[in-house]
Design a protein around this motif. Structure first.
Motif, mmCIF file in Angstrom:
data_model
loop_
_atom_site.group_PDB
_atom_site.id
_atom_site.type_symbol
_atom_site.label_atom_id
_atom_site.label_comp_id
_atom_site.label_asym_id
_atom_site.label_seq_id
_atom_site.Cartn_x
_atom_site.Cartn_y
_atom_site.Cartn_z
ATOM 1 N N HIS A 22 25.952 17.387 12.284
ATOM 2 C CA HIS A 22 27.253 17.528 12.954
ATOM 3 C C HIS A 22 27.886 18.908 12.786
ATOM 4 O O HIS A 22 28.526 19.419 13.682
ATOM 5 C CB HIS A 22 28.228 16.458 12.446
ATOM 6 C CG HIS A 22 27.991 15.117 13.063
ATOM 7 N ND1 HIS A 22 26.850 14.399 12.837
ATOM 8 C CD2 HIS A 22 28.738 14.375 13.908
ATOM 9 C CE1 HIS A 22 26.907 13.272 13.518
ATOM 10 N NE2 HIS A 22 28.046 13.227 14.186
ATOM 11 N N ILE A 26 19.529 16.207 15.068
ATOM 12 C CA ILE A 26 20.510 15.141 15.236
ATOM 13 C C ILE A 26 19.879 13.838 14.765
ATOM 14 O O ILE A 26 18.745 13.513 15.122
ATOM 15 C CB ILE A 26 20.958 15.024 16.709
ATOM 16 C CG1 ILE A 26 21.501 16.370 17.201
ATOM 17 C CG2 ILE A 26 22.015 13.939 16.851
ATOM 18 C CD1 ILE A 26 21.834 16.383 18.678
ATOM 19 N N HIS A 69 19.997 10.871 15.504
ATOM 20 C CA HIS A 69 19.442 9.911 16.462
ATOM 21 C C HIS A 69 18.179 10.415 17.150
ATOM 22 O O HIS A 69 17.575 9.703 17.936
ATOM 23 C CB HIS A 69 20.502 9.523 17.487
ATOM 24 C CG HIS A 69 21.766 9.100 16.836
ATOM 25 N ND1 HIS A 69 21.786 8.176 15.824
ATOM 26 C CD2 HIS A 69 23.050 9.509 16.985
ATOM 27 C CE1 HIS A 69 23.035 8.030 15.394
ATOM 28 N NE2 HIS A 69 23.812 8.836 16.079
ATOM 29 N N ASP A 103 27.764 6.572 12.383
ATOM 30 C CA ASP A 103 27.968 7.328 13.617
ATOM 31 C C ASP A 103 27.858 6.370 14.786
ATOM 32 O O ASP A 103 26.916 5.580 14.862
ATOM 33 C CB ASP A 103 26.897 8.412 13.738
ATOM 34 C CG ASP A 103 27.125 9.273 14.966
ATOM 35 O OD1 ASP A 103 27.731 10.334 14.823
ATOM 36 O OD2 ASP A 103 26.699 8.863 16.072
ATOM 37 N N HIS A 128 27.021 6.636 17.857
ATOM 38 C CA HIS A 128 25.895 6.704 18.791
ATOM 39 C C HIS A 128 24.578 6.196 18.225
ATOM 40 O O HIS A 128 23.506 6.408 18.799
ATOM 41 C CB HIS A 128 25.760 8.113 19.359
ATOM 42 C CG HIS A 128 26.902 8.414 20.283
ATOM 43 N ND1 HIS A 128 28.005 9.107 19.868
ATOM 44 C CD2 HIS A 128 27.138 8.044 21.558
ATOM 45 C CE1 HIS A 128 28.877 9.162 20.868
ATOM 46 N NE2 HIS A 128 28.379 8.529 21.902
ATOM 47 N N SER A 184 22.681 17.615 22.752
ATOM 48 C CA SER A 184 23.251 16.399 22.171
ATOM 49 C C SER A 184 22.225 15.279 22.032
ATOM 50 O O SER A 184 21.112 15.359 22.560
ATOM 51 C CB SER A 184 24.454 15.880 22.959
ATOM 52 O OG SER A 184 24.041 15.025 24.001
ATOM 53 N N CYS A 185 22.659 14.216 21.350
ATOM 54 C CA CYS A 185 21.761 13.075 21.141
ATOM 55 C C CYS A 185 21.587 12.286 22.429
ATOM 56 O O CYS A 185 20.755 11.400 22.509
ATOM 57 C CB CYS A 185 22.282 12.180 20.022
ATOM 58 S SG CYS A 185 23.916 11.499 20.326
ATOM 59 N N CYS A 194 24.303 19.057 16.614
ATOM 60 C CA CYS A 194 25.236 18.425 17.544
ATOM 61 C C CYS A 194 25.970 19.469 18.392
ATOM 62 O O CYS A 194 26.330 19.229 19.535
ATOM 63 C CB CYS A 194 26.257 17.592 16.790
ATOM 64 S SG CYS A 194 25.528 16.183 15.959
ATOM 65 N N CYS A 238 28.611 19.362 21.480
ATOM 66 C CA CYS A 238 28.944 17.971 21.793
ATOM 67 C C CYS A 238 30.289 17.616 21.196
ATOM 68 O O CYS A 238 31.083 16.925 21.809
ATOM 69 C CB CYS A 238 27.875 17.026 21.268
ATOM 70 S SG CYS A 238 28.320 15.305 21.459
ATOM 71 N N LEU A 239 30.547 18.088 19.979
ATOM 72 C CA LEU A 239 31.848 17.797 19.375
ATOM 73 C C LEU A 239 32.516 19.010 18.761
ATOM 74 O O LEU A 239 33.618 18.903 18.237
ATOM 75 C CB LEU A 239 31.757 16.660 18.348
ATOM 76 C CG LEU A 239 31.374 16.965 16.895
ATOM 77 C CD1 LEU A 239 31.593 15.751 16.044
ATOM 78 C CD2 LEU A 239 29.980 17.484 16.785
ATOM 79 N N ASN A 279 28.086 13.135 25.709
ATOM 80 C CA ASN A 279 28.520 11.777 26.004
ATOM 81 C C ASN A 279 30.022 11.518 25.987
ATOM 82 O O ASN A 279 30.477 10.437 26.302
ATOM 83 C CB ASN A 279 27.837 10.819 25.019
ATOM 84 C CG ASN A 279 27.947 11.365 23.596
ATOM 85 O OD1 ASN A 279 29.005 11.824 23.185
ATOM 86 N ND2 ASN A 279 26.851 11.340 22.870
ATOM 87 N N ARG A 296 37.546 17.361 22.811
ATOM 88 C CA ARG A 296 36.288 17.004 22.155
ATOM 89 C C ARG A 296 35.394 18.227 21.909
ATOM 90 O O ARG A 296 34.784 18.390 20.879
ATOM 91 C CB ARG A 296 35.551 15.978 23.010
ATOM 92 C CG ARG A 296 34.098 15.742 22.652
ATOM 93 C CD ARG A 296 33.940 14.756 21.536
ATOM 94 N NE ARG A 296 32.526 14.452 21.296
ATOM 95 C CZ ARG A 296 32.105 13.631 20.349
ATOM 96 N NH1 ARG A 296 32.966 13.046 19.562
ATOM 97 N NH2 ARG A 296 30.825 13.393 20.189
HETATM 98 S S1 SF4 Z 1 27.401 12.185 19.936
HETATM 99 FE FE1 SF4 Z 1 27.352 14.368 19.642
HETATM 100 S S2 SF4 Z 1 28.242 14.586 17.612
HETATM 101 FE FE2 SF4 Z 1 27.650 12.457 17.761
HETATM 102 S S3 SF4 Z 1 25.558 12.379 16.923
HETATM 103 FE FE3 SF4 Z 1 25.404 12.708 19.136
HETATM 104 S S4 SF4 Z 1 25.220 14.912 19.386
HETATM 105 FE FE4 SF4 Z 1 26.042 14.516 17.361
#
Ligand code: SF4
Lengths: 211, 506
Positions: free
Chosen positions: B64, B108, B110, B129, B131, B347-348, B408, B411-412, B430, B436
């Motif tokens: 992250h 990441i 995931h 998390d 996701h 991102s994931c 990440c 993404c955030l 996402n 964000r």
């Molecule tokens: S949503 Fe974004 S911040 Fe959350 S695990 Fe996936 S890539 Fe990382």
């Protein structure tokens, strides 16, 4: 978690209603990586005010908080309970708690007792007339006593039992350690294990640079 | 009794059935850990003097907060550095496997599980998390948990849980060219709303889903959470088994055979009853983009920015007005005319090798629009290495994109990769919530194909807008349709791209 039967400590009258979790601990403190040491964050917005109750010598070592109705509303942050406990509080009494706060308290060993608002007023009077008065909270009898005043409080049987046994969620689950071990015994061998670690050959990852 | 996939996995993990309103106690097969939600969980263990019950079912990675530039230098931001240092110290103290920045398996969380072959059908997978739902693409029950639950799983390898409800989402038919699994899930969310899945486990089924590659399925399950659901699942099939076979932690020999035999039973029975059902026709889908500040505010790209005055529902109208104000959009503007400043591919949700391949396919030999910043951030270091081996990095760099290290990222925006206030992005991630991707940043969620076309034209675009229909080959490098729609199981992928050339030789 420590077992809770009775507790005696300085009572702190907090004459405010609707104390939400943002007031108990502001969001900026949520970035920390620790789970203890939140005592400085407790009621952070009010601590700068010399007239705030915890800034008065007689109350500063308090451990029984007597608050107005609707305590612990707002975001569900577990930090609110951590901050109260870190400061030294073992008990919060109020005529009404937010559900999530009350749930979190029970899990973390903070007694949240529901006391009728008239009785809260009586306790406030005692604690304000003689600052530093100790309150004795008897979980077995579900009573709180300050000087010659004794008031009843309510707490559900399940939470009371947990507090008296000193069981947090994990402790409760571990009561079934035998069931867990039996389940593990029967677990299929194809299910993955992260250790010993298996991976493809290690390769060097080139650090990207700004263009 | 007939059961759904979710019920079957649930039953197989019951340590203890709760009685009288007490929750069931479920065994957790795989616990993924990262630096943001774990510090207080580990500290809780330390304070109570408890060990991690099953370090061998636990794996941690840094994602992250990690920078995507200069990963060999100390992390500048103090909060980020503290969280990462804390994870490293905890992993050492408690004996948990950790893939740190610079390691070939870092990435990441995931992506790391599936890539190592740890994520499999029929597992319960948790992570601090939301996701975590991504892993349900393999036919397991995977969901996000809070910090105190992280501690609970570390200490007991179980979780007390109340049963979920089940919802079947059936996607019939075949996707039209230029649309991807991302468009399916954006359409699902637009249809059922961001709260539509609340309390449910979603099971995606139907012909269009069956045709998806494993990675495309992960994209769908990933965003189940944006529909409000706790988890998303897809029953395992040959595509799943082929993806897993030969991965480092995939079962071997007799274990593999036993596993596959069991995995084949993991499907909802024909007469299983779901608590809710939704049906979608894939053929009706177009590339989707979001125009607002929640993932449910999405429309086909051929549409225009909605006019709030036309929205009958009072609360939706107010929400739309507020979103448009934040997004700086004029009602009625065709979405295709919306100009972006940044394109984020990663991102994931969409940072895997297939995503990068499909983007590379579109942008190969082209230049990005002048004022657009293009960031390509692979989901894991392995994905980066794989892409480099295929020469994709050269295509991206020639295109004018920045080729970053894994994480990440934007993404955030917990690391330095952030939007500036008022900056607009087309992002393959996402969440398009206010702030964000950086304070004041404006996010349009899109598929990798739309991201690629947008980077070329500078305004929200689909590949059809490139006017180069014949030039852009809408198949992946092995000839299957882009984004893995209808892709055969991955085997050795034949790549007909030039290998990387030394900089001086060009
Ligand atoms: S949503 Fe974004 S911040 Fe959350 S695990 Fe996936 S890539 Fe990382």
């Amino acid at each position: 978690m420590e077992k809770f039967t009775t507790h005696t400590g300085v009572g702190v009258p907090l004459r405010r209603s609707n104390v939400d979790t943002d007031q108990i601990i502001p969001a900026v403190y949520l970035k920390r990586v620790t789970r203890t040491g939140f005592e400085d964050a407790l009621f952070a917005a009010w601590r700068g005010d010399p007239s705030f109750v915890l800034n008065q010598e007689a109350y500063s070592a308090g451990s029984v908080l007597v608050a107005g109705p609707d305590f612990g509303t707002g975001s569900s942050r577990e930090h609110a309970v951590w901050a109260l406990k870190d400061y030294g509080f073992r008990v919060v009494l109020s005529s009404r708690f937010a559900d999530i706060f009350r749930g979190n308290s029970g899990k973390q060993g903070l007694l949240a007792g529901v006391v009728a608002q008239e009785d809260i007023e009586i306790l406030w009077k005692v604690l304000e007339t003689r600052p530093g008065t100790e309150v004795t909270v008897d979980l077995e009898a579900r009573t709180a006593t300050a000087d010659d005043v004794t008031v009843p409080f309510q707490i559900d049987d399940y939470t009371r039992w947990r507090l008296m046994e000193g069981l947090d969620d994990i402790g409760l689950t571990l009561k079934h350690a035998d069931d867990i071990a039996a389940f593990e015994e029967a677990r299929a061998s194809w299910r993955p294990k992260t250790l010993p670690a298996k991976h493809w050959p290690t390769e060097t990852v080139e650090p990207a640079r700004a263009v | 009794m007939a059961g759904t996939l979710a019920e079957k996995v649930w039953e197989a993990h019951l340590v203890r059935r709760g009685t009288g309103g007490e929750p069931d106690l479920l065994y957790i097969d795989l616990h993924l850990v990262h630096e943001v939600t774990s510090p207080q969980a580990f500290e809780g263990l330390r304070l109570a003097g408890r060990p991690v019950r099953r370090p061998d079912l636990t794996i941690a990675t840094e994602d992250h907060n990690t920078p995507t530039l200069d990963i060999d230098r100390p992390i500048a931001d103090e909060t980020s550095r503290t969280q990462i240092d804390t994870l490293r110290a905890n992993a050492r103290e408690f004996g948990v496997r950790l893939h740190s920045l610079g390691d070939a398996d870092q990435g990441i969380v995931h992506q790391v599980g599936p890539q190592l072959g740890l994520t499999m059908p029929g597992l319960t997978v948790v992570c601090g998390d939301s996701h975590t739902s991504t892993h349900g693409a393999f036919g397991g029950l995977a969901f996000g948990i809070g910090t105190s639950e992280v501690e609970h799983v570390l200490a007991t390898q179980t979780l007390p849980l109340q049963p979920f409800k089940t919802m079947a989402i059936t996607v019939n038919g075949a996707l039209p060219p230029g649309t991807t699994s991302k468009d399916i899930i954006l359409a699902v969310i637009a249809k059922i709303g961001t709260g539509g899945g609340q309390g449910y486990v979603l099971e995606y089924r139907g012909e269009a889903i069956r045709k998806l590659s494993m990675e495309a399925r992960m994209t769908i399950c990933n965003m189940s959470i944006e529909a409000g659901a706790r988890a998303g699942m897809i029953a395992p099939d040959e595509t799943t088994f082929e993806y897993l076979k030969g991965r480092p932690h995939a079962p071997e020999g007799a274990d593999w055979d036993a596993a596959v035999e069991y995995w084949k039973t993991l499907r909802s029975d024909d007469d299983a009853e779901f608590d809710a059902e939704v049906v979608l026709e894939a053929a009706d889908l177009e590339p989707f983009v979001t125009w607002g500040t929640n993932p449910g505010q999405g429309l086909p790209i051929s549409a225009s920015v909605p006019v709030p005055a036309d929205i009958a529902d009072e609360s939706e109208r107010v929400a739309a007005e507020r979103s448009l104000e934040y997004m700086g959009l004029e009602p009625g503007t065709p979405l295709r005319d919306v100009k972006v400043d940044t394109v984020f591919i990663g991102s994931c949700t969409n940072g895997r090798i297939e995503d990068l391949r499909s983007v590379a396919k579109v942008v190969k030999g082209r230049r990005k629009a002048d004022d657009v910043r293009v960031l390509v951030v692979p989901a894991s270091a392995r994905v980066r290495l794989q892409a480099e081996a295929e020469g994709l990095d050269v295509i991206f760099k020639d295109f004018g994109a920045e080729w970053r290290n894994a994480g990440c990222s934007m993404c955030l925006g917990m690391n330095p990769d952030q939007l500036a206030p008022g900056e607009r992005s087309a992002s393959t991630s996402n969440r398009n919530f206010e702030g964000r991707q950086g304070k004041g940043g404006r996010t349009h969620l899109v598929s990798p194909l739309v991201a690629a076309a947008t980077a070329i034209r500078g305004t929200l675009s689909s590949v059809a807008d490139l006017g180069l229909a014949d030039e852009v080959d809408l198949t992946t490098f092995d000839g299957s349709p882009l984004d893995g729609v209808g892709a055969p199981p991955i085997t050795e992928t034949v790549v007909d791209l030039p290998m990387p050339v030394p900089a001086g030789a060009r």
